[in-house]
Design an enzyme around this catalytic site. Structure first.
Site, short mmCIF file in Angstrom:
data_model
loop_
_atom_site.label_atom_id
_atom_site.label_comp_id
_atom_site.label_asym_id
_atom_site.label_seq_id
_atom_site.Cartn_x
_atom_site.Cartn_y
_atom_site.Cartn_z
N ARG A 99 -0.23 1.91 37.32
CA ARG A 99 -0.17 1.94 35.86
C ARG A 99 -1.47 1.40 35.28
O ARG A 99 -2.08 0.48 35.85
CB ARG A 99 1.00 1.05 35.43
CG ARG A 99 1.26 0.95 33.93
CD ARG A 99 2.04 2.11 33.44
NE ARG A 99 2.70 1.86 32.16
CZ ARG A 99 2.87 2.80 31.24
NH1 ARG A 99 2.46 4.03 31.46
NH2 ARG A 99 3.49 2.53 30.10
N THR A 397 4.28 13.90 30.08
CA THR A 397 3.97 13.30 31.37
C THR A 397 4.22 14.42 32.37
O THR A 397 4.56 15.53 31.98
CB THR A 397 4.92 12.09 31.58
OG1 THR A 397 4.68 11.16 30.53
CG2 THR A 397 4.70 11.38 32.89
N THR A 415 0.73 10.18 34.34
CA THR A 415 0.63 10.55 32.93
C THR A 415 -0.69 10.09 32.32
O THR A 415 -1.36 9.20 32.88
CB THR A 415 1.80 9.91 32.15
OG1 THR A 415 1.76 10.32 30.79
CG2 THR A 415 1.74 8.39 32.20
N GLU A 417 -0.09 9.67 28.92
CA GLU A 417 0.75 9.23 27.81
C GLU A 417 1.01 10.35 26.82
O GLU A 417 1.75 11.27 27.14
CB GLU A 417 0.16 8.00 27.12
CG GLU A 417 1.01 7.39 26.03
CD GLU A 417 2.45 7.05 26.44
OE1 GLU A 417 3.25 6.73 25.55
OE2 GLU A 417 2.78 7.08 27.63
N ASP A 439 1.87 2.13 24.51
CA ASP A 439 3.20 1.84 25.06
C ASP A 439 3.58 0.38 24.90
O ASP A 439 4.72 0.00 25.14
CB ASP A 439 3.25 2.21 26.55
CG ASP A 439 3.95 3.54 26.79
OD1 ASP A 439 4.33 4.20 25.80
OD2 ASP A 439 4.13 3.91 27.96
N SER A 458 6.92 0.99 31.01
CA SER A 458 6.98 2.44 31.16
C SER A 458 8.42 2.88 31.37
O SER A 458 9.25 2.13 31.88
CB SER A 458 6.15 2.88 32.37
OG SER A 458 6.36 4.25 32.67
N SER A 459 8.69 4.13 30.99
CA SER A 459 10.00 4.74 31.25
C SER A 459 10.00 5.63 32.48
O SER A 459 11.04 6.19 32.85
CB SER A 459 10.45 5.57 30.04
OG SER A 459 10.64 4.77 28.91
N GLY A 479 8.87 13.00 29.90
CA GLY A 479 9.68 12.96 28.68
C GLY A 479 9.71 11.63 27.97
O GLY A 479 10.64 11.38 27.21
N GLY A 480 8.74 10.72 28.22
CA GLY A 480 8.78 9.43 27.55
C GLY A 480 10.07 8.71 27.86
O GLY A 480 10.55 8.71 29.00
#
Length: 582
Positions: A99, A397, A415, A417, A439, A458-459, A479-480
């Site tokens: 990340r 993403t 991603t 973002e 984020d 993060s998701s 998809g966030g």
């Protein structure tokens, strides 16, 4: 795993023989290795590596690098991600967290002006939104620890696609058109991805010599080519003095050469829960997806969904998602900066406490977080943060999944973002920089506020499921924040409703993230199912849209595998197996 292959001839042969895109097939069953991505060029790249003797890790990096060319607005070396790897020989799951991080100059007031939060879209299209990219370092760790091939080998297919070009699809053109305003702000981006200020039309062959150059430098010099030297200086320059079009002004960032040189990926343990006989492995913090999915599954496990009418079962799915999101929003953050009650959140007893709040007759509506601290072995008196509003989070993403004939598996979500990230293309190198720092929560106190070196929550939720100690399926989606609900709903469809993975993945989606409304896909509003849920208090977004673009592999008892991608969403995905069933 097999020993590292060093032959330069492999790279040359892959570059020369790499196949061009063909008609995409979203489902494929057979034996040997398998791959599912949203791009046929990327799936073909992974398959070329598998056919040359590479393993799932090698193939995953090859596919990811190619996606950076064909899907440059959703992923690439200007961003970061989470890679989950199942090692068949050791029968264990590990994760590689690469990340992005906030630069050393970042403070909690990063997105404040005169004490107030700045406009979200203004923050996105700026150098201030750019986190230190982690993708290249993550690929290096994956290959060095668990792969068998070099950067030169696995980047060859992507170099070929970037050099020869690829035809722009209708989806690519349409999504570019939606972001023309952002892309026009930056001269380096509009020169590459726009023509006369407009999106490139479908069928246009897009070449990216700059990205080919970036990949060649990494292939020759390894990850250090990205984090020091000319490419690193180009990144720092683009962030701090964005290459804007004439007359345009945007905020600059504060990334230094030291930020890039000091970047480190993390090898982390996955989070784990059980669900109806399956072991479900997910990404741990700073990823919130694995924890939120695990908590929701624990809540749902107390209900016999198979015995209920479909509308009642889906009501419970929405309520479990709502409750887990309330907790996710309140507690999740970078574990190196905040104490997060992970054990409590994944406790079966805590799930029972949350389950007791669910009514079969009435939707909860927006709700507050629970208190998971008494459900873990922690004698301290921790901070119990207040619930925060759910900030906008990118839906753009990408996720890919690969398995090999030895049984190794990679589930990889990465991603930049937002669609098109910050909008800043690094001059001379053809890749777009992320806007991952948006984020963070823009103001606090909250576990997810910006701090120097911190990774934003993060998701992303790459997932691997085992049954009786053997791989059962792997799954993930872009998809966030809807990533979490897409993966959760697909698991429920597959495990509880008995759908084959292709049907489970392609079924209509609903996404409830502890909001007053539930997001839905086109065609759902007004149905008997929708009306039934509305009668007990559910409210639906009046503007339906596609949710997610998932990829999965299912592993069968007879030794065959089924790779599954989207049959309709995002322009249809690409699934391949080494030896298709006849």
């Amino acid at each position: 795993m097999t020993s590292r292959l060093l032959a330069t001839a492999l790279s040359l042969s892959l570059l020369a023989a790499y196949p061009t895109a063909t008609a995409k097939t979203p489902v494929a069953t057979g034996t040997g290795g398998a791959v599912a991505t949203i791009s046929d060029q990327a799936s073909q790249a992974a398959m070329a590596i598998l056919n040359k003797g590479g393993n799932a890790v090698d193939a995953a990096v090859a596919a990811a690098a190619t996606l950076g060319v064909t899907d440059p607005f959703s992923c690439g070396i200007g961003g970061g991600g989470f890679m989950m790897v199942y090692l068949a020989r050791d029968k264990r799951v590990i994760t590689i967290d690469h990340r992005e991080t906030a630069p050393a100059a970042a403070t909690p007031s990063l997105f404040l002006s005169n004490g107030r939060e700045i406009d979200f879209e203004t923050a996105v299209a700026s150098g201030a939104s750019v986190g230190v990219p982690g993708t290249v370092r993550g690929w290096h760790e994956a290959l060095a620890r668990y792969g068998t091939m070099s950067f030169k080998d696995v980047l060859a297919p992507a170099i070929g696609v970037a050099t020869r070009g690829f035809p722009v699809s209708e989806t690519f053109s349409h999504l570019t058109a939606q972001n023309e305003t952002k892309f026009r702000r930056f001269a380096s981006t509009s020169a590459l991805y726009l023509k006369g200020g407009k999106a490139l039309p479908p069928g246009h062959v897009l070449k990216n010599p700059g990205m080919a150059k970036a990949y060649r430098e990494i292939a020759a010099k390894g990850y250090r080519a990205f984090y020091s030297g000319p490419m690193a200086r180009a990144i720092v320059g683009a962030v701090n003095t964005p290459p804007v079009a004439s007359g345009v002004k945007v905020r600059g960032g504060a990334i230094t050469m030291a930020d890039l040189a000091n970047y480190e990926s993390r090898i982390r343990l996955p989070v784990r829960t059980t669900y109806r006989g399956y072991e479900i492995y997910g990404m741990g913090l700073p990823g919130s997806g694995g924890i939120a999915i695990g908590e929701a599954l624990n809540i749902l496990e107390g209900f016999n969904l198979k015995a209920l009418p479909r509308a009642s079962a889906e009501h419970l799915y929405l309520e479990a998602s709502r409750l887990s999101f309330a907790d996710r929003n309140a507690y999740a953050g970078d574990p190196e900066y905040v104490d997060v009650p992970v054990a409590g959140l994944l406790s079966k007893d805590y799930a029972a406490r949350r389950r007791a709040q669910v009514s079969m007759e009435r939707a909860l509506g927006k709700t507050g977080p629970g208190d998971p601290y008494p459900f873990q072995d922690d004698a301290s008196v921790p901070l119990r943060p207040q619930a925060a509003r759910l900030l906008a989070e990118s839906a753009h993403t990408t996720h890919l999944t690969v398995s090999d004939k030895q049984g190794n598996i990679v589930a990889y979500t990465f991603t930049i973002e937002s669609w098109g990230g910050s909008g800043i293309t690094v001059p001379g190198y053809g890749f777009i920089l992320n806007n991952q720092l948006t984020d963070f929560d823009f103001s606090g106190p909250h576990p997810n506020v910006p701090e120097a070196g911190k990774r934003p929550r993060s998701s992303m939720a790459p997932t691997i499921a085992l049954r009786d100690g053997k791989p059962a399926f792997t799954l993930g989606s872009p998809g966030g924040s809807t990533i979490i609900t897409t993966v959760l709903q697909t698991i429920v469809n597959h495990v509880d409703f008995g759908m084959p993975m292709d049907r489970a993945l392609n079924a209509p989606r609903m996404s409830q993230r502890n909001d007053t409304i539930t997001d839905i896909e086109p065609g759902f509003a007004g149905t008997l199912q929708a009306k039934g849920l509305e009668r007990i208090g559910h409210k639906f977004n009046p503007v339906p849209e596609e949710i997610g673009a998932a990829n999965a592999i299912a592993f069968h008892a007879d030794g065959t595998v089924t790779a599954v991608s989207e049959a309709r969403r995002h322009g249809v995905g690409s699934a391949l197996v080494q030896k298709p069933a006849r």
